[in-house]
Design a protein around this motif. Structure first.
Motif, PDB file in Angstrom:
ATOM      1  N   ILE A  70      34.931  11.705 -36.386  1.00 41.16           N
ATOM      2  CA  ILE A  70      34.701  12.592 -37.523  1.00 41.16           C
ATOM      3  C   ILE A  70      33.796  11.866 -38.511  1.00 41.16           C
ATOM      4  N   SER A  71      32.661  12.464 -38.819  1.00 45.25           N
ATOM      5  CA  SER A  71      31.756  11.886 -39.812  1.00 45.25           C
ATOM      6  C   SER A  71      31.704  12.818 -41.017  1.00 45.25           C
ATOM      7  N   GLN A  72      30.852  12.500 -41.968  1.00 46.85           N
ATOM      8  CA  GLN A  72      30.720  13.321 -43.168  1.00 46.85           C
ATOM      9  C   GLN A  72      30.210  14.724 -42.837  1.00 46.85           C
ATOM     10  N   ARG A  73      29.393  14.827 -41.803  1.00 47.11           N
ATOM     11  CA  ARG A  73      28.739  16.091 -41.529  1.00 47.11           C
ATOM     12  C   ARG A  73      29.152  16.737 -40.206  1.00 47.11           C
ATOM     13  N   TYR A  74      29.483  15.932 -39.189  1.00 52.01           N
ATOM     14  CA  TYR A  74      29.712  16.463 -37.856  1.00 52.01           C
ATOM     15  C   TYR A  74      31.045  16.000 -37.280  1.00 52.01           C
ATOM     16  N   ILE A  75      31.474  16.698 -36.223  1.00 52.85           N
ATOM     17  CA  ILE A  75      32.656  16.328 -35.457  1.00 52.85           C
ATOM     18  C   ILE A  75      32.211  16.173 -34.013  1.00 52.85           C
ATOM     19  N   SER A  76      32.660  15.110 -33.366  1.00 54.42           N
ATOM     20  CA  SER A  76      32.349  14.894 -31.963  1.00 54.42           C
ATOM     21  C   SER A  76      33.643  14.607 -31.217  1.00 54.42           C
ATOM     22  N   ALA A  77      33.818  15.237 -30.074  1.00 57.48           N
ATOM     23  CA  ALA A  77      35.000  15.027 -29.243  1.00 57.48           C
ATOM     24  C   ALA A  77      34.533  14.566 -27.869  1.00 57.48           C
ATOM     25  N   TYR A  78      35.183  13.532 -27.347  1.00 55.18           N
ATOM     26  CA  TYR A  78      34.820  12.952 -26.062  1.00 55.18           C
ATOM     27  C   TYR A  78      36.057  12.808 -25.198  1.00 55.18           C
ATOM     28  N   ILE A  79      35.858  12.933 -23.891  1.00 57.21           N
ATOM     29  CA  ILE A  79      36.874  12.565 -22.922  1.00 57.21           C
ATOM     30  C   ILE A  79      36.344  11.325 -22.230  1.00 57.21           C
ATOM     31  N   ARG A  80      37.074  10.211 -22.396  1.00 62.63           N
ATOM     32  CA  ARG A  80      36.625   8.924 -21.868  1.00 62.63           C
ATOM     33  C   ARG A  80      37.484   8.517 -20.683  1.00 62.63           C
ATOM     34  N   HIS A  81      36.826   8.198 -19.578  1.00 66.38           N
ATOM     35  CA  HIS A  81      37.506   7.659 -18.399  1.00 66.38           C
ATOM     36  C   HIS A  81      37.613   6.153 -18.579  1.00 66.38           C
ATOM     37  N   PHE A  82      38.704   5.562 -18.098  1.00 67.74           N
ATOM     38  CA  PHE A  82      38.919   4.139 -18.379  1.00 67.74           C
ATOM     39  C   PHE A  82      37.888   3.246 -17.709  1.00 67.74           C
ATOM     40  N   GLN A  83      37.242   3.683 -16.630  1.00 68.76           N
ATOM     41  CA  GLN A  83      36.222   2.861 -15.981  1.00 68.76           C
ATOM     42  C   GLN A  83      34.811   3.363 -16.243  1.00 68.76           C
ATOM     43  N   ASN A  84      34.612   4.661 -16.191  1.00 68.92           N
ATOM     44  CA  ASN A  84      33.262   5.216 -16.184  1.00 68.92           C
ATOM     45  C   ASN A  84      32.750   5.649 -17.547  1.00 68.92           C
ATOM     46  N   ILE A  86      32.290   7.879 -20.983  1.00 59.19           N
ATOM     47  CA  ILE A  86      32.383   9.271 -21.422  1.00 59.19           C
ATOM     48  C   ILE A  86      32.076  10.204 -20.251  1.00 59.19           C
ATOM     49  N   VAL A  87      33.025  11.111 -19.986  1.00 62.34           N
ATOM     50  CA  VAL A  87      32.889  12.058 -18.885  1.00 62.34           C
ATOM     51  C   VAL A  87      32.473  13.421 -19.422  1.00 62.34           C
ATOM     52  N   ILE A  88      33.128  13.873 -20.488  1.00 55.54           N
ATOM     53  CA  ILE A  88      32.850  15.180 -21.086  1.00 55.54           C
ATOM     54  C   ILE A  88      32.723  14.981 -22.589  1.00 55.54           C
ATOM     55  N   SER A  89      31.795  15.700 -23.201  1.00 57.71           N
ATOM     56  CA  SER A  89      31.654  15.613 -24.647  1.00 57.71           C
ATOM     57  C   SER A  89      31.319  16.984 -25.209  1.00 57.71           C
ATOM     58  N   ALA A  90      31.681  17.154 -26.464  1.00 56.50           N
ATOM     59  CA  ALA A  90      31.305  18.343 -27.224  1.00 56.50           C
ATOM     60  C   ALA A  90      31.177  17.903 -28.675  1.00 56.50           C
ATOM     61  N   SER A  91      30.210  18.458 -29.365  1.00 56.58           N
ATOM     62  CA  SER A  91      29.969  18.051 -30.737  1.00 56.58           C
ATOM     63  C   SER A  91      29.389  19.210 -31.530  1.00 56.58           C
ATOM     64  N   CYS A 121      36.469  21.061 -20.124  1.00 57.17           N
ATOM     65  CA  CYS A 121      37.446  20.281 -19.361  1.00 57.17           C
ATOM     66  C   CYS A 121      37.982  21.088 -18.185  1.00 57.17           C
ATOM     67  N   LEU A 122      38.309  22.357 -18.422  1.00 57.72           N
ATOM     68  CA  LEU A 122      38.843  23.190 -17.352  1.00 57.72           C
ATOM     69  C   LEU A 122      37.801  23.439 -16.261  1.00 57.72           C
ATOM     70  N   LYS A 123      36.551  23.603 -16.653  1.00 61.00           N
ATOM     71  CA  LYS A 123      35.493  23.813 -15.662  1.00 61.00           C
ATOM     72  C   LYS A 123      35.251  22.574 -14.806  1.00 61.00           C
ATOM     73  N   SER A 124      35.478  21.402 -15.372  1.00 63.54           N
ATOM     74  CA  SER A 124      35.276  20.177 -14.603  1.00 63.54           C
ATOM     75  C   SER A 124      36.547  19.712 -13.898  1.00 63.54           C
ATOM     76  N   GLY A 125      37.667  20.379 -14.146  1.00 67.23           N
ATOM     77  CA  GLY A 125      38.898  20.051 -13.434  1.00 67.23           C
ATOM     78  C   GLY A 125      39.810  19.076 -14.139  1.00 67.23           C
ATOM     79  N   LEU A 126      39.533  18.739 -15.384  1.00 69.88           N
ATOM     80  CA  LEU A 126      40.409  17.834 -16.130  1.00 69.88           C
ATOM     81  C   LEU A 126      41.400  18.665 -16.941  1.00 69.88           C
ATOM     82  N   THR A 127      42.657  18.583 -16.585  1.00 71.40           N
ATOM     83  CA  THR A 127      43.673  19.345 -17.310  1.00 71.40           C
ATOM     84  C   THR A 127      44.668  18.454 -18.016  1.00 71.40           C
ATOM     85  N   GLU A 128      44.669  17.167 -17.709  1.00 73.90           N
ATOM     86  CA  GLU A 128      45.594  16.223 -18.333  1.00 73.90           C
ATOM     87  C   GLU A 128      44.803  15.061 -18.905  1.00 73.90           C
ATOM     88  N   MET A 129      45.161  14.654 -20.108  1.00 71.55           N
ATOM     89  CA  MET A 129      44.521  13.502 -20.726  1.00 71.55           C
ATOM     90  C   MET A 129      45.458  12.888 -21.758  1.00 71.55           C
TER      91      MET A 129
END
Length: 179
Positions: A70-84, A86-91, A121-129
């Motif tokens: 969360i910044s002053q102007r924008y919000i960014s959400a990421y799904i991070r895999h422990f090895q690879n 950022i897998v999915i992002s939205a901002s 997330c649902l389109k890429s098959g990630l349902t648990e995080m």
């Protein structure tokens, strides 16, 4: 006496492919299912999950983790895999999302960003995080609404525990042996 010998043929990719297909040909009447998902072991709970160190506060025991910046102007959400990474992002920096919002950091932005991230997330098959954000304090914060929208759209914010197969020394052999 002339010997009739087969001429040696070097291996080519076509011959190897044909031989593999011949050896792995399914039997008649048997149904096989092929899973080509590289994350299949994670979904089943068998894959390695890093434990991290016991002194770390948030911990590192996850396959996929929800991160919110969360910044002053924008919000960014990421799904991070422990090895690879950022897998999915939205901002709300994305033009298509920013165009639909009045402000890029108000409550409406959090709700819509949650919907977009859940859909991706649902389109890429990630349902648990894994989510380490504390939502127990006040129910009306922007963050709580973001997380609530994720859960309403089918995202579970808790990963299943890793299955650890039993070892030989874990069994009680005395109870297994019957006289």
């Amino acid at each position: 006496m002339a010997s009739v010998a087969k001429k040696f043929q070097p291996l080519t990719s076509a011959r190897v492919k044909h031989k593999i297909q011949e050896l792995t040909k399914p039997e008649a009447g048997v149904v096989y299912a092929y899973n080509k998902n590289p994350r299949n072991l994670e979904r089943l709970g068998y894959a390695y999950k890093p434990q991290g160190y016991h002194l770390e506060k948030p911990g590192r025991s996850y396959w996929h983790k929800l991160e919110l910046i969360i910044s002053q102007r924008y919000i960014s959400a990421y799904i991070r895999h422990f090895q690879n990474g950022i897998v999915i992002s939205a901002s709300t920096k994305e033009w298509a999302i920013k165009k639909q919002l009045y402000k890029t950091n108000d409550t409406c932005a959090y709700i819509n960003l949650g919907r977009v991230l859940a859909d991706r997330c649902l389109k890429s098959g990630l349902t648990e995080m894994y989510c380490d954000h504390n939502t127990n304090s006040d129910g009306n914060t922007k963050l709580n609404k973001f997380i609530k929208i994720l859960e309403e759209n089918g995202i579970q914010l808790k990963e299943k525990d890793r299955f650890i197969p039993p070892e030989v020394w874990d069994h009680d052999y005395e109870s297994l042996v019957k006289d």
